[in-house]
Design an enzyme around this catalytic site. Structure first.
Site, short mmCIF file in Angstrom:
data_model
loop_
_atom_site.label_atom_id
_atom_site.label_comp_id
_atom_site.label_asym_id
_atom_site.label_seq_id
_atom_site.Cartn_x
_atom_site.Cartn_y
_atom_site.Cartn_z
N GLY A 1 0.81 -1.20 0.00
CA GLY A 1 0.00 0.00 0.00
C GLY A 1 0.85 1.25 0.00
N GLU B 1 4.96 -6.75 0.77
CA GLU B 1 4.71 -7.24 -0.59
C GLU B 1 4.30 -6.10 -1.52
OE1 GLU B 1 2.09 -10.40 0.74
OE2 GLU B 1 0.40 -9.03 0.58
N PRO B 2 5.24 -5.22 -1.80
CA PRO B 2 4.93 -4.07 -2.66
C PRO B 2 4.82 -4.45 -4.13
CG PRO B 2 7.26 -4.12 -2.15
CD PRO B 2 6.64 -5.24 -1.37
N GLY B 3 3.90 -3.80 -4.81
CA GLY B 3 3.84 -3.88 -6.27
C GLY B 3 4.22 -2.51 -6.81
N ARG C 1 -6.26 2.47 -15.87
CA ARG C 1 -6.37 3.04 -14.52
C ARG C 1 -7.12 4.38 -14.46
NH1 ARG C 1 -3.05 4.32 -11.21
NH2 ARG C 1 -3.85 3.21 -9.40
N TYR D 1 -10.20 3.76 -11.98
CA TYR D 1 -10.00 4.26 -10.62
C TYR D 1 -9.99 5.78 -10.55
CZ TYR D 1 -7.91 -0.43 -10.25
OH TYR D 1 -7.65 -1.77 -10.30
N CYS E 1 -14.06 2.59 -28.75
CA CYS E 1 -15.43 3.08 -28.88
C CYS E 1 -16.15 3.01 -27.54
CB CYS E 1 -16.15 2.33 -29.98
SG CYS E 1 -15.39 2.68 -31.57
N GLU E 2 -15.73 3.81 -26.65
CA GLU E 2 -16.23 4.02 -25.28
C GLU E 2 -15.60 5.34 -24.88
OE1 GLU E 2 -17.43 1.57 -22.72
OE2 GLU E 2 -17.34 -0.06 -24.16
N TYR F 1 0.14 -2.06 -12.97
CA TYR F 1 -1.28 -2.20 -13.30
C TYR F 1 -1.64 -1.55 -14.63
CZ TYR F 1 -1.06 -3.43 -8.42
OH TYR F 1 -0.69 -4.01 -7.25
#
Ligand SMILES: *Cc1c(COP(=O)(O)O)cnc(C)c1O
Length: 425
Positions: A222, A263-265, A302, A306, A332-333, A360
């Site tokens: 986090g 456990e970082p990403g 993202r 988000y 097409c969105e 991500y």
């Protein structure tokens, strides 16, 4: 913000096409050792890289070469980890919402098992009893970080065994003879408030006294990185100092030194990546000027998923007159990367850089609109290496089964049964 120079972007695009994900090995190493050194050196700290952030085999191998372990959330990620050379015992399997079958398979492979559901823990105990040690994921319900879309520790979250269920947890552990070797928490992304994190961590350490066989505590991740210029980030050095002090205190009381795991990403890879897209066209409407690039939420979801801010710059015209743009894709969105961004004047063919594309982005990419996924390159020792080829049309039909079903005559009428008209009233 992306932490490496993008001066060579035009050359990269010439060699590998666009859009393109670019990663920098040096930045990843820098982040890894920065985190490693943030903790007192007499504490045994393991960093498990969260595979889901960026799962290219070369990135996993790089992590392994640094001494990292792996945090895997699926059998697929376990398999990638094994192929990257991780030993099974270096992999922690932290799934959510999976059945006991998947967990049994992971036990068979020999990875460490983390369970986040009491019902599943009972099934696990029936299957393996005291023969396989287990880690349990606790939800301390600390509302830490970001917004509700990325926080996973709150009371409505599906993750973890609630801290209010600990009595039940002990009943299962004691009566079914389980060996609990690890405690785990992961409260979500973008934690800025070290106090909030420490409250969760302290709750976990308080609980830990009642588990006598622990070898490690895993405090998840986090850690917040900077997405905007000058944005505040987790102060990893002061976090490390506070955590070290608290953890040493805990180990003294516990009577043994335990391993400390994170456990970082994002922290390891977000700022080690950039996404380069090319401008197809600009379009002036009554309300704004759109800069339209050859990508969309199929490659970079993202901002749309988000409401995440990703910094965008015009690499081809940085000194151009500053103008205001809404940057959108070709899907097409509605796929808006950013509103009201000031960029050096945008012309067709210009290359735009999207920052923080390490985490991500490619791992969440899809083939929506039948657009293939982009190539990935890794800069190592100032040399770009192609680490994933751009997909091609064959990738769009791979796995499709053609039975020749409709190769014959055209069908001109449906049968009566096929046309169902809803009855009125
Ligand atoms: C996603 C995830 C992480 C990584 O989170 P970041 O915000 O990328 O650091 C760590 N642990 C678990 C269990 C996760 O699901």
């Amino acid at each position: 913000m992306t932490k490496f120079p993008l001066n060579d972007a035009a050359n990269w695009v010439e060699a590998y096409g666009s859009p393109l994900y670019v990663y920098d090995a040096k930045t990843i190493r820098g982040q890894y050792f920065r985190m490693k050194h943030a903790f007192d050196q007499d504490i045994d700290v393991d960093i498990h890289y969260a595979c889901k952030a960026l799962n290219n085999l070369n990135i996993l191998k790089l992590m392994r070469s640094l001494g990292a372990g792996l945090d895997a959330v699926s059998l697929g990620e376990i398999e990638l980890g094994l192929r990257a050379g991780f030993r099974p015992d270096q992999i922690l399997f932290t799934p959510n919402g999976v059945g006991i079958h998947e967990i049994k398979e992971a036990v068979g492979i020999g990875v460490q098992i983390n369970i986040d559901n009491l019902e599943t823990l009972e099934e696990f105990a029936n299957e393996f009893g005291n023969t396989v040690p287990v880690c349990v994921r606790i939800n301390p319900h600390i509302m830490a970080g970001g917004n509700a879309k990325i926080s996973v520790g709150h009371i409505d979250s599906k993750f973890g065994i609630s801290i209010h269920q600990v009595r039940h947890l002990h009943r299962i552990v004691n009566n079914m003879g389980l060996h609990v070797h690890g405690l785990h928490m992961h409260t979500g992304s973008d934690i800025l408030d070290i106090d909030a994190f420490m409250r969760g961590a302290s709750l976990l350490m308080d609980l830990a006294h009642d588990f006598k066989e622990l070898t490690y505590i895993d405090f998840g991740s986090g850690f917040k990185v900077g997405y905007r210029p000058g944005e505040a980030t987790t102060d990893i050095e002061s976090f490390g100092a506070r955590m070290s002090e608290r953890f040493k205190e805990f180990c003294l009381e516990y009577g043994r030194d335990l391993k400390l795991i994170f456990e970082p990403g994002k922290f390891l890879v977000s700022e080690a990546g950039a996404f380069i897209a090319k401008v197809n066209s600009t379009k002036t409407t009554p309300s704004t000027v759109f800069a339209q690039v050859n990508s969309g939420f199929n490659h970079f979801p993202r901002p749309m998923m988000y409401d995440a801010y990703h910094h965008i710059e015009n690499l081809s015209n940085p000194e151009g007159e500053q103008r205001l743009y809404t940057i959108v894709g070709y899907v097409c969105e509605t796929d808006t990367f950013g509103y009201d961004r000031k960029l050096g004047e945008v012309r067709n063919g210009d290359l735009l850089a999207f920052h923080n594309a390490g985490a991500y982005c490619s791992s969440m990419a899809s083939q929506y609109n039948s657009r293939v996924r982009p190539a990935e390159i890794l800069i190592e020792n100032n040399t770009p290496y192609l680490i994933r080829e751009r997909e091609n049309i064959e990738d769009l039909v791979r796995g499709t089964v053609d039975h020749g079903l409709y190769n014959e005559l055209p069908v001109s009428e449906a049968t009566n049964e096929e046309i169902t008209v809803p009855s009125q009233g």
